[in-house]
Scaffold this motif. Structure first.
Motif, PDB file in Angstrom:
ATOM      1  N   GLU A 186       0.791  -1.232   0.000  1.00  0.00           N
ATOM      2  CA  GLU A 186       0.000   0.000   0.000  1.00  0.00           C
ATOM      3  C   GLU A 186       0.821   1.278   0.000  1.00  0.00           C
ATOM      4  N   THR A 187       1.829   1.316   0.875  1.00  0.00           N
ATOM      5  CA  THR A 187       2.619   2.540   1.055  1.00  0.00           C
ATOM      6  C   THR A 187       3.378   2.853  -0.225  1.00  0.00           C
ATOM      7  N   LEU A 189       2.710   1.775  -3.210  1.00  0.00           N
ATOM      8  CA  LEU A 189       1.750   2.067  -4.268  1.00  0.00           C
ATOM      9  C   LEU A 189       1.318   3.533  -4.197  1.00  0.00           C
ATOM     10  N   ALA A 190       1.063   4.000  -2.995  1.00  0.00           N
ATOM     11  CA  ALA A 190       0.658   5.394  -2.805  1.00  0.00           C
ATOM     12  C   ALA A 190       1.790   6.319  -3.249  1.00  0.00           C
ATOM     13  N   GLY A 224      -6.572  11.582  -1.732  1.00  0.00           N
ATOM     14  CA  GLY A 224      -6.078  10.508  -0.869  1.00  0.00           C
ATOM     15  C   GLY A 224      -6.819   9.192  -1.003  1.00  0.00           C
ATOM     16  N   ALA A 225      -7.851   9.124  -1.856  1.00  0.00           N
ATOM     17  CA  ALA A 225      -8.586   7.867  -2.025  1.00  0.00           C
ATOM     18  C   ALA A 225      -7.880   6.995  -3.076  1.00  0.00           C
ATOM     19  N   PRO A 226      -7.886   5.671  -2.880  1.00  0.00           N
ATOM     20  CA  PRO A 226      -7.209   4.772  -3.831  1.00  0.00           C
ATOM     21  C   PRO A 226      -7.706   4.943  -5.270  1.00  0.00           C
ATOM     22  N   VAL A 227      -8.956   5.370  -5.460  1.00  0.00           N
ATOM     23  CA  VAL A 227      -9.467   5.504  -6.826  1.00  0.00           C
ATOM     24  C   VAL A 227      -8.682   6.557  -7.604  1.00  0.00           C
ATOM     25  N   GLN A 229      -5.425   6.755  -7.205  1.00  0.00           N
ATOM     26  CA  GLN A 229      -4.036   6.309  -7.089  1.00  0.00           C
ATOM     27  C   GLN A 229      -3.755   5.131  -8.000  1.00  0.00           C
ATOM     28  N   THR A 255      -4.337  -4.830  -9.356  1.00  0.00           N
ATOM     29  CA  THR A 255      -4.716  -3.751  -8.431  1.00  0.00           C
ATOM     30  C   THR A 255      -4.962  -2.453  -9.199  1.00  0.00           C
TER      31      THR A 255
ATOM     32  N   LEU B  75     -12.598   1.979  -2.583  1.00  0.00           N
ATOM     33  CA  LEU B  75     -11.621   2.739  -3.370  1.00  0.00           C
ATOM     34  C   LEU B  75     -11.931   4.229  -3.408  1.00  0.00           C
ATOM     35  N   ILE B  77     -12.878   6.132  -0.872  1.00  0.00           N
ATOM     36  CA  ILE B  77     -12.722   6.805   0.429  1.00  0.00           C
ATOM     37  C   ILE B  77     -11.252   7.101   0.662  1.00  0.00           C
ATOM     38  N   PRO B  78     -10.935   8.336   1.082  1.00  0.00           N
ATOM     39  CA  PRO B  78      -9.535   8.659   1.327  1.00  0.00           C
ATOM     40  C   PRO B  78      -8.884   7.675   2.300  1.00  0.00           C
TER      41      PRO B  78
END
Lengths: 463, 463
Positions: A186-187, A189-190, A224-227, A229, A255, B75, B77-78
């Motif tokens: 996760e980290t 990837l962000a 900040g949302a994965p969508v 990222q 992913t 996905l 949500i921050p």
């Protein structure tokens, strides 16, 4: 008595017809959306009083009585900040309004006299006009609906020119350390996604327009949302599709593909479904002069961004958009803004250049039978025309104040009537200077050809 | 062979059970949500290494093996900004992390050994832990679902104490100029709503907590939207209901009522439906010490805000919440944060005071059979305990650094064990000083009783 009845029926029909119009205004950032919408509301509010709207037929005929602000129908959409924009223009010194950052709207009720035969005035009627302002960047995401992640990835990487590549380099190096089948935590990837977004932001700062995905630049509540990222994955190709699809769900490829699909479904589509589909008319604003200022690579980039943007209006029967959302826009305007920043003798060239810039999309639109017209305009006119003597000849010039409030008198240069070639860039280039808005006097805002654009966009609804 | 089979079946059952937990963290602003969540993730990441978690049974028994960060399921949500928070704590000088402003989440996979009879260790198992952080202000809006606009309006105006009235005065004067049956134009309506929102903001600045509607203070993307532009209407009462309901749609009363309903349907309900309903466990953080600092009227206000907030967890069979959303929270913790800001001999009083503050809601929760436990804790311990000589007696004291980085050694005062009476406020009052976080050393963050809270919130899921 029978004549009166006929008249009444006629009136009823008139009243039931054309009484609503949703007019959308868009453009890439800095195209002048906020100034345009502010001026549009201002002109209609001052119609019949002191607005100069001779090119808007119902105004010229004295039939446009005025406009009142109404409660907007969509309670969950920010109201277009008209009062704040006016306050900014009325400051001392006057300042351009703050740009809007998302969608906003404002409803007006226009009151007008209907037209009867032999120029007689008929009954009073109302038109409810919903004005919607939204970022042109959102339209750049349309092609993303036509791709899956693999196709989008390939296309994005192929489209980067040499200068864009330079901005993308740090992200490129970081992502090269990972394989598509790897499980990336996760980290990390962000962090990779952060670098990709940085590259888009830097490219925009440097004047590029054709940047995808559009929401990465205006994230709003999705910050900040994965969508937001994901990023294209270098080194994958259509030939590898079968292997890639067989990878486990936690792999880097899967992913990113999942986030891409979420972006399509929950970010891009809702805008088309909930908003775009309901627009009746559209004006697209283009800062052609700004692009001329920025040089050849960025000018090219604007052309390609506009070609993409215009796809949203090209809905032939078989288009993706038509299949997905059945939009109903029946009339389109494109406008080169800030026409007051060049002398009036250059305005014809400005329109011609806009048409060259959009030549391909315009062909498609005409083929698809979408009525479209090109304008050059100044929503809020910041300069006055002057004549100066130079080498014994009288030459046109502009007078106004710079953004630093210093008085200016200058000739900004010639606008080419067609797409500039390499020679143009070497020979002369182009430097237009930004002017601050004129001092406010409480009356209608001065403008250039706002009335012509209004006539095209809503004149026929005021008959 | 048969024994192995039994074992295998047992393992399968174990694996199928209790493998997911959604743990929500909330509290009013400045209660310490961000520090709590940062420490929680940090302690679990350091479990089995250097975290001190003796009060968390699976950790004490050596069965908690560690925690890994995973991709979160939602996905859109921050992500909770854990890395940013750690970076802030690791600064020189260290700083408290930036507070979060909306909902955010983070997923961890905990690895642990199951427990067998006679203290033997069993197989390795995983618990997927979703951590969700959201503003306690959102829960203050629950009662708004039980009212219509008329009822809400009356209740809001009745609830304002004398100090709150003072903040509301400019809005009150402005709104007094309008009748409920009047058509108030858009601009004026926006202005009145702006004054009402100003009154809420000023009250919050001044330390008040019980402020409704909650989103007026954290508008996010709804900034400027009509749904956040309503306000209670003074001078209307239940007795006028029939007349009010008969007013035309454009009247002030009907316009405000329409926006109120939109707020209920499109702002309050979606949070409960899409998020709250899915929480398994909840911890509510309370800054009791901050309220003691702020004096009697604000302390009272916090008590009333908490009573409202706790209604969201009191879902007896007949509660509004249960009828609407069928929530499933089966265990609740309430915690007084910043326990490191008083000496350890005061911690028992701090818990007792928290329980007095929540006495009524706790009665209701126990009646509704919701398991709840109260704690005092410090998510990130900023002070060390010392003894100082004072008048020949040894007295406990705290050592740390102020927010200005100056070293401090002080005794912050006694915490009352029950709700302070007028005498307390006159006699002694209370002044606790804010400390900055301790210097980071890369190890597990120091804390007070995070392990006890964790044991209550997830210990039973790690068996």
């Amino acid at each position: 008595m029978p004549r009166d009845l006929t008249q009444e029926i006629h009136n009823l029909i008139e009243r039931g017809r054309d009484r609503q119009l949703r007019l959308a205004v868009t453009g890439l950032s800095r195209a002048g959306k906020t100034a345009f919408l502010t001026s549009l509301v201002n002109q209609l509010r001052h119609a019949g009083i002191d607005a100069r709207l001779d090119l808007l037929k119902p105004a010229r005929e004295g039939r446009l009585l005025g406009a009142q602000r109404m409660s907007q129908p969509d309670l969950g959409i920010p109201r277009f900040p008209y009062d704040e924009a006016l306050a900014s223009l009325a400051g001392e010194p006057p300042r351009w309004p703050e740009p809007t950052r998302g969608i906003s709207e404002l409803r007006l009720k226009l009151r007008f006299k209907t037209r009867r035969a032999r120029g007689l005035l008929g009954d009073t009627a109302n038109l409810t006009l919903d004005l919607i302002d939204y970022p042109g960047e959102w339209l750049l995401d349309l092609p993303l609906l036509a791709h899956d992640f693999l196709g989008w990835s390939e296309a994005q990487l192929a489209a980067m020119g040499p200068e864009r590549q330079r901005f993308a380099e740090p992200w490129r190096r970081a992502v090269a350390a990972h394989r598509p089948d790897e499980v990336v935590d996760e980290t990390r990837l962000a962090e990779l996604a952060g670098r990709y977004a940085d590259n888009l932001r830097q490219a925009r700062e440097a004047g590029f327009s054709h940047l995808q995905p559009g929401r990465f630049l205006l994230p709003g509540e999705l910050e900040g949302a994965p969508v937001l990222q994901f990023f294209p994955l270098p080194g994958i190709a259509e030939a590898d599709r079968r292997q890639l699809e067989a990878l486990p769900a936690e792999s880097l490829y899967k992913t990113l593909a999942r986030r891409f699909r979420h972006y399509q479904q929950h970010v891009v589509k809702p805008f088309y479904r909930e908003h775009f589909r309901r627009f009746d008319r559209q004006i697209v604003l283009v800062d052609v002069l700004g692009a001329l200022n920025a040089g050849p690579e960025r000018f090219e980039d604007l052309a390609s961004a506009l070609a993409t943007l215009m796809q949203s209006f090209d809905y032939g029967k078989r288009s993706l958009l038509n299949r997905l959302f059945a939009p109903r826009i029946d009339r389109l305007a494109i406008a080169a803004t800030k026409a007051d920043h060049v002398t009036p003798d250059q305005h014809a060239n400005l329109v011609a250049l806009l048409e060259s810039l959009l030549a391909e999309p315009l062909k498609d639109l005409r083929y698809a039978d979408v009525p479209v017209r090109a304008f050059s305009l100044a929503a809020i006119r910041a300069t006055e025309n002057r004549q100066v003597e130079s080498d014994g000849q009288r030459q046109p010039a502009l007078r106004g104040h710079g953004l630093d409030d210093a008085p200016l008198l200058l000739y900004p240069g010639d606008v080419p009537a067609r797409l500039p070639d390499a020679g143009f860039w070497q020979r002369q280039g182009f430097t237009f200077t930004a002017f601050r808005p004129p001092p406010a006097d409480g009356g209608a805002l001065p403008h250039i050809r706002m009335d012509a654009a209004l006539d095209w966009l809503l004149g026929d609804k005021l008959r």
